[in-house]
Enzyme design. Structure first.
Site, PDB file in Angstrom:
ATOM      1  N   GLY A   3       0.783  -1.229   0.000  1.00  0.00           N
ATOM      2  CA  GLY A   3       0.000   0.000   0.000  1.00  0.00           C
ATOM      3  C   GLY A   3       0.814   1.278   0.000  1.00  0.00           C
ATOM      4  O   GLY A   3       0.339   2.329  -0.430  1.00  0.00           O
ATOM      5  N   ASP A  50       1.019   3.291   4.397  1.00  0.00           N
ATOM      6  CA  ASP A  50      -0.028   4.088   3.770  1.00  0.00           C
ATOM      7  C   ASP A  50      -1.003   4.650   4.791  1.00  0.00           C
ATOM      8  O   ASP A  50      -1.378   5.808   4.740  1.00  0.00           O
ATOM      9  CB  ASP A  50      -0.766   3.263   2.692  1.00  0.00           C
ATOM     10  CG  ASP A  50      -1.256   1.904   3.204  1.00  0.00           C
ATOM     11  OD1 ASP A  50      -1.006   1.558   4.378  1.00  0.00           O
ATOM     12  OD2 ASP A  50      -1.889   1.180   2.412  1.00  0.00           O
ATOM     13  N   ASP A  70      -4.544   2.543  10.902  1.00  0.00           N
ATOM     14  CA  ASP A  70      -5.960   2.292  11.185  1.00  0.00           C
ATOM     15  C   ASP A  70      -6.076   1.815  12.628  1.00  0.00           C
ATOM     16  O   ASP A  70      -6.032   2.619  13.557  1.00  0.00           O
ATOM     17  CB  ASP A  70      -6.489   1.280  10.160  1.00  0.00           C
ATOM     18  CG  ASP A  70      -7.994   1.112  10.195  1.00  0.00           C
ATOM     19  OD1 ASP A  70      -8.612   1.442  11.210  1.00  0.00           O
ATOM     20  OD2 ASP A  70      -8.587   0.627   9.207  1.00  0.00           O
ATOM     21  N   LYS A  98      -6.589   7.162  10.541  1.00  0.00           N
ATOM     22  CA  LYS A  98      -8.002   7.209  10.917  1.00  0.00           C
ATOM     23  C   LYS A  98      -8.064   7.672  12.361  1.00  0.00           C
ATOM     24  O   LYS A  98      -7.674   6.949  13.275  1.00  0.00           O
ATOM     25  CB  LYS A  98      -8.655   5.842  10.717  1.00  0.00           C
ATOM     26  CG  LYS A  98      -8.802   5.501   9.232  1.00  0.00           C
ATOM     27  CD  LYS A  98      -9.608   4.260   8.984  1.00  0.00           C
ATOM     28  CE  LYS A  98      -9.681   3.986   7.482  1.00  0.00           C
ATOM     29  NZ  LYS A  98     -10.328   2.693   7.181  1.00  0.00           N
ATOM     30  N   PHE A 127     -13.580   3.469   4.270  1.00  0.00           N
ATOM     31  CA  PHE A 127     -12.617   2.657   3.537  1.00  0.00           C
ATOM     32  C   PHE A 127     -12.174   3.421   2.292  1.00  0.00           C
ATOM     33  O   PHE A 127     -12.982   3.773   1.447  1.00  0.00           O
ATOM     34  CB  PHE A 127     -13.218   1.303   3.146  1.00  0.00           C
ATOM     35  CG  PHE A 127     -12.168   0.347   2.678  1.00  0.00           C
ATOM     36  CD1 PHE A 127     -11.398  -0.348   3.597  1.00  0.00           C
ATOM     37  CD2 PHE A 127     -11.909   0.178   1.324  1.00  0.00           C
ATOM     38  CE1 PHE A 127     -10.387  -1.205   3.178  1.00  0.00           C
ATOM     39  CE2 PHE A 127     -10.907  -0.679   0.899  1.00  0.00           C
ATOM     40  CZ  PHE A 127     -10.143  -1.368   1.830  1.00  0.00           C
ATOM     41  N   ASP A 147      -5.573  -0.216  -1.872  1.00  0.00           N
ATOM     42  CA  ASP A 147      -6.340  -1.087  -2.764  1.00  0.00           C
ATOM     43  C   ASP A 147      -7.620  -1.599  -2.121  1.00  0.00           C
ATOM     44  O   ASP A 147      -7.793  -1.577  -0.903  1.00  0.00           O
ATOM     45  CB  ASP A 147      -5.508  -2.316  -3.120  1.00  0.00           C
ATOM     46  CG  ASP A 147      -5.464  -3.321  -1.971  1.00  0.00           C
ATOM     47  OD1 ASP A 147      -5.035  -2.918  -0.865  1.00  0.00           O
ATOM     48  OD2 ASP A 147      -5.900  -4.465  -2.144  1.00  0.00           O
ATOM     49  N   ARG A 162      -5.107   0.683  -6.895  1.00  0.00           N
ATOM     50  CA  ARG A 162      -3.841   1.255  -6.409  1.00  0.00           C
ATOM     51  C   ARG A 162      -3.389   2.406  -7.316  1.00  0.00           C
ATOM     52  O   ARG A 162      -2.743   3.339  -6.856  1.00  0.00           O
ATOM     53  CB  ARG A 162      -2.741   0.189  -6.381  1.00  0.00           C
ATOM     54  CG  ARG A 162      -2.926  -0.864  -5.313  1.00  0.00           C
ATOM     55  CD  ARG A 162      -1.627  -1.598  -5.049  1.00  0.00           C
ATOM     56  NE  ARG A 162      -1.842  -2.895  -4.421  1.00  0.00           N
ATOM     57  CZ  ARG A 162      -2.021  -3.078  -3.117  1.00  0.00           C
ATOM     58  NH1 ARG A 162      -2.034  -2.061  -2.307  1.00  0.00           N
ATOM     59  NH2 ARG A 162      -2.202  -4.292  -2.630  1.00  0.00           N
TER      60      ARG A 162
HETATM   61  P1  XMP Z   1      -3.978  -1.426  10.873  1.00  0.00           P
HETATM   62  O1  XMP Z   1      -5.392  -1.718  11.299  1.00  0.00           O
HETATM   63  O2  XMP Z   1      -3.045  -2.560  11.130  1.00  0.00           O
HETATM   64  O3  XMP Z   1      -4.161  -1.307   9.321  1.00  0.00           O
HETATM   65  O4  XMP Z   1      -3.503  -0.084  11.363  1.00  0.00           O
HETATM   66  C1  XMP Z   1      -3.188  -0.912   8.490  1.00  0.00           C
HETATM   67  C2  XMP Z   1      -3.326  -1.629   7.186  1.00  0.00           C
HETATM   68  O5  XMP Z   1      -4.687  -2.023   6.899  1.00  0.00           O
HETATM   69  C3  XMP Z   1      -5.005  -1.710   5.578  1.00  0.00           C
HETATM   70  N1  XMP Z   1      -6.096  -0.708   5.605  1.00  0.00           N
HETATM   71  C4  XMP Z   1      -6.671  -0.164   4.551  1.00  0.00           C
HETATM   72  N2  XMP Z   1      -6.438  -0.339   3.240  1.00  0.00           N
HETATM   73  N3  XMP Z   1      -8.117   1.244   2.739  1.00  0.00           N
HETATM   74  C5  XMP Z   1      -7.175   0.364   2.343  1.00  0.00           C
HETATM   75  O6  XMP Z   1      -6.969   0.221   1.140  1.00  0.00           O
HETATM   76  C6  XMP Z   1      -8.415   1.476   4.035  1.00  0.00           C
HETATM   77  O7  XMP Z   1      -9.283   2.289   4.350  1.00  0.00           O
HETATM   78  C7  XMP Z   1      -7.636   0.732   4.977  1.00  0.00           C
HETATM   79  N4  XMP Z   1      -7.636   0.700   6.327  1.00  0.00           N
HETATM   80  C8  XMP Z   1      -6.667  -0.193   6.674  1.00  0.00           C
HETATM   81  C9  XMP Z   1      -3.747  -1.156   4.956  1.00  0.00           C
HETATM   82  O8  XMP Z   1      -3.079  -2.216   4.308  1.00  0.00           O
HETATM   83  C10 XMP Z   1      -2.901  -0.686   6.102  1.00  0.00           C
HETATM   84  O9  XMP Z   1      -1.523  -0.764   5.877  1.00  0.00           O
END
Ligand code: XMP
Length: 186
Positions: free
Chosen positions: A45, A101, A104, A132, A153, A160, A166
């Site tokens: 990402g 990227d 979350d 987020k 999202f 992606d 992407r």
């Molecule tokens: P965490 O929850 O581990 O998440 O902080 C990080 C990874 O989860 C994916 N991610 C997303 N990918 N749109 C995406 O395309 C989103 O809104 C999203 N939220 C989480 C992403 O791979 C990130 O590195």
């Protein structure tokens, strides 16, 4: 290609400007005579963000690309402490900047930062394009953040859905995918 993009959250021009600002902040943080900078970027990402960011940081740097396998059902990290083993030599005694990227829930960053620390870096900082707001626990922090966004999202600019979007140049909200249900392919 963009028939499922419900709305554009961040336009490419806005992203471009912010990436330049981030690069300046990062360059100011790492003096040229430091112990040496290693970027640890999380695939896939971060690829477009990484490419744009590093070319604007006028510092000698090494780049390590890592994969953190996705977590089935988003409930557990399925990968153990092996993801960084090939990077030991690029981490020990150096300033490490982890680039991703999006921050979350914070699970990914926590896992990577914990492993980087085991290899004795001079420092560890985190840079994410998106965060987020209010989702990650307080102890999972990013030092450099492009944009705080709402809990939707998002796809595009490297992010992606099912490995698609992407190459969409803006960051958009995908119709019909909730943040909790959606799972990029990393
Ligand atoms: P965490 O929850 O581990 O998440 O902080 C990080 C990874 O989860 C994916 N991610 C997303 N990918 N749109 C995406 O395309 C989103 O809104 C999203 N939220 C989480 C992403 O791979 C990130 O590195």
């Amino acid at each position: 290609m963009d028939d499922r993009i419900e709305r554009i959250l961040l336009r490419r021009e806005q992203i471009d400007r912010r990436v330049s600002e981030l690069a300046s902040e990062i360059a100011a943080t790492y003096p040229p005579d430091g112990p040496g900078l290693t970027i640890v970027a999380i695939l896939a990402g971060s690829i477009i963000f990484l490419a744009d960011l590093i070319r604007r940081i006028p510092r000698a740097m090494k780049i390590g690309l890592i994969t953190v396998s996705s977590y089935p059902g988003r409930s557990t990290m399925s990968q153990g402490p092996v993801i960084l083993q090939d990077l030991r030599g690029e981490i020990e005694g150096r300033d490490v900047l982890v680039v991703d990227d999006i921050l979350d829930t914070g699970r990914t960053i926590r896992c990577v930062v914990d492993q980087v620390r085991q290899f004795g870096p001079a420092s560890v900082r985190v840079c994410v394009l998106l965060r987020k707001a209010g989702k990650a626990p307080a102890d999972v922090r990013a030092d450099f953040v492009g944009f705080d966004i709402e809990d939707v999202f998002v796809v595009g600019y490297g992010l992606d859905y099912d490995d698609l979007y992407r190459n969409y140049p803006h960051i958009g909200v995908l119709a019909g995918v909730t943040s909790q249900a959606g799972e990029g392919s990393r």
